[in-house]
Design a protein around this motif. Structure first.
Motif, PDB file in Angstrom:
ATOM      1  N   LEU A 231      80.556 147.580  91.124  1.00  0.00           N
ATOM      2  CA  LEU A 231      81.913 147.206  90.704  1.00  0.00           C
ATOM      3  C   LEU A 231      82.051 145.685  90.621  1.00  0.00           C
ATOM      4  O   LEU A 231      81.527 144.957  91.472  1.00  0.00           O
ATOM      5  N   PRO A 232      82.747 145.187  89.608  1.00  0.00           N
ATOM      6  CA  PRO A 232      82.910 143.734  89.472  1.00  0.00           C
ATOM      7  C   PRO A 232      83.857 143.192  90.534  1.00  0.00           C
ATOM      8  O   PRO A 232      84.643 143.932  91.124  1.00  0.00           O
ATOM      9  N   PRO A 233      83.791 141.901  90.808  1.00  0.00           N
ATOM     10  CA  PRO A 233      84.740 141.304  91.761  1.00  0.00           C
ATOM     11  C   PRO A 233      86.158 141.345  91.215  1.00  0.00           C
ATOM     12  O   PRO A 233      86.405 141.798  90.101  1.00  0.00           O
ATOM     13  N   ALA A 234      87.091 140.877  92.015  1.00  0.00           N
ATOM     14  CA  ALA A 234      88.499 140.879  91.605  1.00  0.00           C
ATOM     15  C   ALA A 234      88.647 140.210  90.251  1.00  0.00           C
ATOM     16  O   ALA A 234      88.050 139.153  90.001  1.00  0.00           O
ATOM     17  N   PRO A 235      89.410 140.831  89.354  1.00  0.00           N
ATOM     18  CA  PRO A 235      89.535 140.280  87.990  1.00  0.00           C
ATOM     19  C   PRO A 235      90.188 138.908  87.986  1.00  0.00           C
ATOM     20  O   PRO A 235      91.069 138.597  88.779  1.00  0.00           O
ATOM     21  N   ARG A 236      89.717 138.090  87.037  1.00  0.00           N
ATOM     22  CA  ARG A 236      90.301 136.765  86.833  1.00  0.00           C
ATOM     23  C   ARG A 236      90.890 136.705  85.425  1.00  0.00           C
ATOM     24  O   ARG A 236      90.406 137.383  84.528  1.00  0.00           O
ATOM     25  N   PRO A 237      91.892 135.904  85.225  1.00  0.00           N
ATOM     26  CA  PRO A 237      92.446 135.773  83.863  1.00  0.00           C
ATOM     27  C   PRO A 237      91.368 135.305  82.905  1.00  0.00           C
ATOM     28  O   PRO A 237      90.595 134.397  83.205  1.00  0.00           O
ATOM     29  N   ALA A 244      85.873 139.393  78.205  1.00  0.00           N
ATOM     30  CA  ALA A 244      86.918 140.060  78.966  1.00  0.00           C
ATOM     31  C   ALA A 244      86.664 141.546  79.057  1.00  0.00           C
ATOM     32  O   ALA A 244      87.106 142.206  79.988  1.00  0.00           O
ATOM     33  N   ASP A 245      85.947 142.109  78.065  1.00  0.00           N
ATOM     34  CA  ASP A 245      85.690 143.545  78.059  1.00  0.00           C
ATOM     35  C   ASP A 245      84.560 143.932  78.998  1.00  0.00           C
ATOM     36  O   ASP A 245      84.429 145.094  79.375  1.00  0.00           O
ATOM     37  N   ARG A 246      83.715 142.967  79.358  1.00  0.00           N
ATOM     38  CA  ARG A 246      82.534 143.277  80.143  1.00  0.00           C
ATOM     39  C   ARG A 246      82.861 143.920  81.485  1.00  0.00           C
ATOM     40  O   ARG A 246      82.251 144.920  81.851  1.00  0.00           O
ATOM     41  N   ARG A 298      76.169 144.922  84.284  1.00  0.00           N
ATOM     42  CA  ARG A 298      76.272 143.889  85.314  1.00  0.00           C
ATOM     43  C   ARG A 298      75.415 142.673  84.970  1.00  0.00           C
ATOM     44  O   ARG A 298      75.749 141.539  85.340  1.00  0.00           O
ATOM     45  N   ALA A 299      74.327 142.918  84.235  1.00  0.00           N
ATOM     46  CA  ALA A 299      73.449 141.815  83.832  1.00  0.00           C
ATOM     47  C   ALA A 299      73.950 141.097  82.586  1.00  0.00           C
ATOM     48  O   ALA A 299      73.293 140.173  82.100  1.00  0.00           O
TER      49      ALA A 299
END
Length: 325
Positions: A231-237, A244-246, A298-299
């Protein structure tokens, strides 16, 4: 002109379409059971979990799939199927008691044919790896050795799950090696894939006779840990666009992995019967595809991740006809 009487039809001229049709009809048809027996022996649904290893390794190395990656996928498929065939050859006496319906104990495939196929597939896999480059061959050789060591010696020892995990990890590294890039960036994804494989292998060791809930519970914990790492880290603007779609692709693939593997494992932990353990193993094999896709995303290669994940429905559909375990 009136038609010829029955039994006195004219002979077709040599080379005519009628001659070709007659010759085709005269040839003995290959029994459907033989084709199905080989499909069962090779466990065809499971082969769709193989290309994602190379794609994830290529993405981890920061490269795009090209001709070397295609050759590496071919090598990976050949070595994987060599292992499947050799597995049944090595277990033919045990399967005669526990799984008499399998192709070898049932007599639908001869042991010599299975062993020959395993050797041929191994040689083909190494040849394709050599065509992909020296680095790819340098990884394919220990991969092939691990496959043969697992099937012939290590499978029924405490080292069995680790050997199977090592084979999957090496398979991912094969993608990075074929890309001609350093292997270091691919080591963590390879370890992640190896951990999932080890957990599924632990469950599979008791799938014919049933067992305790320990193995499926361990696999369930491993699945949760792997999902958390994907899972990705907390989303950033971020501005709209591919970047942004990644995270969304990565999250979707990670949750797809969790959804595919977790529920059958939970059922097997509650009631570790052979049927439920086999379902958990099958689900774990299918979940590998989502895992590979998530690793690629993730890569930084979400397109490769989605392409890999697209193989999961194909594997699931084929698994309804041929068991992947």
């Amino acid at each position: 002109m009136s038609p010829a009487p029955a039994g006195l039809a004219r002979r077709p001229r040599p080379g005519s379409p009628h001659t070709a049709a007659a010759a085709a009809a005269a040839r003995p048809a290959v029994p459907a059971a033989t084709a199905r027996a080989w499909a069962e022996l090779l466990r065809l649904p499971a082969v769709f979990t193989v290309p994602g290893d190379v794609l994830a390794g290529t993405a981890a190395a920061g490269a795009r799939p090209g001709r070397p990656a295609v050759l590496a996928v071919g090598a990976s498929v050949c070595l994987y199927e060599a292992g499947m065939t050799l597995n049944d050859w090595a277990d033919r006496a045990e399967d005669a008691v526990a799984r008499p319906h399998r192709p070898l104990p049932s007599g639908r495939v001869r042991p010599r044919a299975a062993l020959t196929a395993a050797g041929t597939l191994t040689a083909a896999g190494l040849a394709l790896a050599a065509c992909a480059g020296r680095r790819a061959l340098a990884v394919a050789v220990p991969l092939a050795a691990t496959v043969w060591a697992y099937d012939l010696k290590l499978k029924h020892t405490p080292a069995g799950p680790a050997a199977m995990a090592a084979a999957r990890g090496l398979d991912l590294l094969l993608g990075a090696a074929a890309a001609g890039r350093p292997l270091r960036p691919a080591l963590v994804p390879a370890a992640t894939l190896a951990g999932h494989t080890c957990a599924v292998t632990l469950v599979s060791r008791r799938e014919t006779e049933g067992g305790s809930p320990a193995a499926p519970l361990t696999a369930l914990a491993a699945t949760a840990a792997v999902t958390a790492s994907l899972l990705p880290p907390a989303p950033r603007p971020a501005a709209p666009g591919p970047a942004a779609d990644r995270p969304a692709v990565r999250t979707a693939l990670a949750l797809g992995y969790l959804a595919t593997a977790a529920r059958p494992l939970a059922h097997a932990a509650l009631h570790p019967s052979p049927v439920l353990l086999q379902r958990a193993v099958g689900a774990g094999i299918r979940a590998t595809v989502c895992l590979q896709g998530a690793l690629a995303a993730r890569a930084g290669a979400p397109a490769a991740g989605l392409l890999t994940a697209a193989l999961a429905p194909v594997a699931a559909r084929l698994a309804r006809k041929v068991s992947p375990t």
